[in-house]
Design a protein around this motif. Sequence first.
Motif, PDB file in Angstrom:
ATOM      1  N   ASN A  66       0.831  -1.215   0.000  1.00 40.49           N
ATOM      2  CA  ASN A  66       0.000   0.000   0.000  1.00 40.49           C
ATOM      3  C   ASN A  66       0.860   1.258   0.000  1.00 40.49           C
ATOM      4  O   ASN A  66       0.529   2.255  -0.657  1.00 40.49           O
ATOM      5  N   TYR A  67       1.962   1.244   0.746  1.00 39.32           N
ATOM      6  CA  TYR A  67       2.846   2.411   0.785  1.00 39.32           C
ATOM      7  C   TYR A  67       3.540   2.607  -0.562  1.00 39.32           C
ATOM      8  O   TYR A  67       3.747   3.751  -1.000  1.00 39.32           O
ATOM      9  N   GLU A  68       3.896   1.510  -1.218  1.00 39.32           N
ATOM     10  CA  GLU A  68       4.493   1.622  -2.552  1.00 39.32           C
ATOM     11  C   GLU A  68       3.496   2.217  -3.535  1.00 39.32           C
ATOM     12  O   GLU A  68       3.861   3.050  -4.382  1.00 39.32           O
ATOM     13  N   ARG A  69       2.243   1.792  -3.423  1.00 41.30           N
ATOM     14  CA  ARG A  69       1.212   2.336  -4.308  1.00 41.30           C
ATOM     15  C   ARG A  69       0.976   3.813  -4.021  1.00 41.30           C
ATOM     16  O   ARG A  69       0.838   4.620  -4.949  1.00 41.30           O
ATOM     17  N   ALA A  70       0.940   4.173  -2.736  1.00 41.52           N
ATOM     18  CA  ALA A  70       0.734   5.580  -2.372  1.00 41.52           C
ATOM     19  C   ALA A  70       1.873   6.457  -2.858  1.00 41.52           C
ATOM     20  O   ALA A  70       1.688   7.648  -3.141  1.00 41.52           O
ATOM     21  N   TRP A  71       3.069   5.901  -2.955  1.00 41.21           N
ATOM     22  CA  TRP A  71       4.240   6.672  -3.381  1.00 41.21           C
ATOM     23  C   TRP A  71       4.333   6.787  -4.896  1.00 41.21           C
ATOM     24  O   TRP A  71       4.820   7.783  -5.418  1.00 41.21           O
ATOM     25  N   THR A  72       3.861   5.771  -5.617  1.00 44.09           N
ATOM     26  CA  THR A  72       4.066   5.723  -7.066  1.00 44.09           C
ATOM     27  C   THR A  72       2.891   6.254  -7.881  1.00 44.09           C
ATOM     28  O   THR A  72       3.096   6.808  -8.962  1.00 44.09           O
ATOM     29  N   GLU A  73       1.666   6.089  -7.395  1.00 45.08           N
ATOM     30  CA  GLU A  73       0.517   6.515  -8.195  1.00 45.08           C
ATOM     31  C   GLU A  73       0.365   8.036  -8.132  1.00 45.08           C
ATOM     32  O   GLU A  73       0.288   8.621  -7.044  1.00 45.08           O
ATOM     33  N   PRO A  74       0.291   8.697  -9.302  1.00 44.97           N
ATOM     34  CA  PRO A  74       0.260  10.172  -9.345  1.00 44.97           C
ATOM     35  C   PRO A  74      -0.946  10.790  -8.650  1.00 44.97           C
ATOM     36  O   PRO A  74      -0.858  11.899  -8.143  1.00 44.97           O
ATOM     37  N   ILE A  75      -2.077  10.078  -8.624  1.00 40.89           N
ATOM     38  CA  ILE A  75      -3.290  10.678  -8.063  1.00 40.89           C
ATOM     39  C   ILE A  75      -3.127  11.026  -6.595  1.00 40.89           C
ATOM     40  O   ILE A  75      -3.616  12.051  -6.122  1.00 40.89           O
ATOM     41  N   PHE A  76      -2.379  10.188  -5.852  1.00 36.02           N
ATOM     42  CA  PHE A  76      -2.201  10.456  -4.429  1.00 36.02           C
ATOM     43  C   PHE A  76      -1.335  11.694  -4.207  1.00 36.02           C
ATOM     44  O   PHE A  76      -1.618  12.524  -3.343  1.00 36.02           O
ATOM     45  N   GLY A  77      -0.270  11.820  -4.992  1.00 34.75           N
ATOM     46  CA  GLY A  77       0.571  13.006  -4.885  1.00 34.75           C
ATOM     47  C   GLY A  77      -0.174  14.270  -5.254  1.00 34.75           C
ATOM     48  O   GLY A  77      -0.019  15.308  -4.609  1.00 34.75           O
ATOM     49  N   ALA A  78      -1.005  14.178  -6.294  1.00 36.33           N
ATOM     50  CA  ALA A  78      -1.780  15.351  -6.716  1.00 36.33           C
ATOM     51  C   ALA A  78      -2.778  15.765  -5.644  1.00 36.33           C
ATOM     52  O   ALA A  78      -2.951  16.961  -5.371  1.00 36.33           O
ATOM     53  N   LEU A  79      -3.433  14.800  -5.016  1.00 35.89           N
ATOM     54  CA  LEU A  79      -4.391  15.118  -3.960  1.00 35.89           C
ATOM     55  C   LEU A  79      -3.702  15.707  -2.737  1.00 35.89           C
ATOM     56  O   LEU A  79      -4.226  16.629  -2.097  1.00 35.89           O
ATOM     57  N   LEU A  80      -2.522  15.192  -2.404  1.00 37.27           N
ATOM     58  CA  LEU A  80      -1.782  15.744  -1.268  1.00 37.27           C
ATOM     59  C   LEU A  80      -1.374  17.188  -1.535  1.00 37.27           C
ATOM     60  O   LEU A  80      -1.534  18.062  -0.673  1.00 37.27           O
ATOM     61  N   LYS A  81      -0.846  17.458  -2.731  1.00 41.28           N
ATOM     62  CA  LYS A  81      -0.439  18.818  -3.068  1.00 41.28           C
ATOM     63  C   LYS A  81      -1.627  19.776  -3.024  1.00 41.28           C
ATOM     64  O   LYS A  81      -1.528  20.887  -2.501  1.00 41.28           O
ATOM     65  N   ARG A  82      -2.754  19.329  -3.580  1.00 34.50           N
ATOM     66  CA  ARG A  82      -3.943  20.176  -3.571  1.00 34.50           C
ATOM     67  C   ARG A  82      -4.419  20.428  -2.146  1.00 34.50           C
ATOM     68  O   ARG A  82      -4.804  21.555  -1.794  1.00 34.50           O
ATOM     69  N   SER A  83      -4.377  19.399  -1.311  1.00 38.35           N
ATOM     70  CA  SER A  83      -4.821  19.549   0.079  1.00 38.35           C
ATOM     71  C   SER A  83      -3.936  20.526   0.832  1.00 38.35           C
ATOM     72  O   SER A  83      -4.422  21.387   1.564  1.00 38.35           O
ATOM     73  N   PHE A  84      -2.620  20.409   0.658  1.00 42.54           N
ATOM     74  CA  PHE A  84      -1.696  21.313   1.340  1.00 42.54           C
ATOM     75  C   PHE A  84      -1.868  22.742   0.830  1.00 42.54           C
ATOM     76  O   PHE A  84      -1.777  23.698   1.607  1.00 42.54           O
ATOM     77  N   TRP A  85      -2.096  22.898  -0.461  1.00 43.98           N
ATOM     78  CA  TRP A  85      -2.273  24.237  -1.036  1.00 43.98           C
ATOM     79  C   TRP A  85      -3.544  24.895  -0.497  1.00 43.98           C
ATOM     80  O   TRP A  85      -3.512  26.039  -0.024  1.00 43.98           O
TER      81      TRP A  85
END
Length: 273
Positions: free
Chosen positions: A40-59
């Motif tokens: 699950n951690y590998e998927r959270a690190w590699t899939e772009p959707i999770f990174g995009a959602l994190l960036k949007r949330s922080f912004w």
Amino acid sequence: MSPTLLVMSIGILAPFLILVTMSLWTRDGFSFDTALTMANYERAWTEPIFGALLKRSFWISGIATVVTVALCYPMAYYVAFHVHRNKMMWIILMTLPFWTSYLLRVFAWKVILGYEGVINSGLMVVGLIEEPLEFLLYSREAVIITLAHAWAAFAILPLYVSLEKIDKSLLEAATDLGDGPVARFLRVTLPLSLPGIIAAAFLIFIPTTGDYITPALLGGPDGAMIGNFIQLQFGPVNNWPMGATLSIVLMLWVSAIALVFLFITRLAKDKIA
């Protein structure tokens, strides 16, 4: 302290350990495979959707934090330095609107920002627009506005306490040494109120990053945050291990940002001193 520590341990550490353990599981059809894995951690690190959602949330959370602190600071400053009687009454009056349900306040903003809401109707009545503005609702801006209002009470109180503790003789000394109002504020008031600003920023940034109610009701596709995706994992998707993983990842990122912010703030404070 032993009873209190025991209750705190059970109430905080136990759920956290359960969350960490669950994040190491995987979904197997309609059940869970309890074999420990980092998939699950590998998927959270590699899939772009999770990174995009994190960036949007922080912004979104960062902008809402800045807006809230900037709007609440003048109110706290006025009560601390210009109100000499019944200060508690002023504090109560400023926080009174926030005694209502958080959900009700979110729905109120949905009505205000709606296609036929107060803002659009008012602008059409005065003739500034000919048709309602569609971008007010279901957007990032709507989420930021609602979060800034919903969490304002959590910023006013620490800001007021920090400003109230400032020794007024320091301001008098700065005036005697030739400082004007602006210089006195920048050299004395602002640095001494920095702990309240930091506390208010943390009290707003940390919970709003994982908020999912406001984005779900007002955000639309462009305003969805990581909290909405986590809620989906624990809800309709029924992928609790992935939801637990994203929760842990979010906590780690928020902790890292908080530590960096504290480090930068300490350096700035030492430089000012």
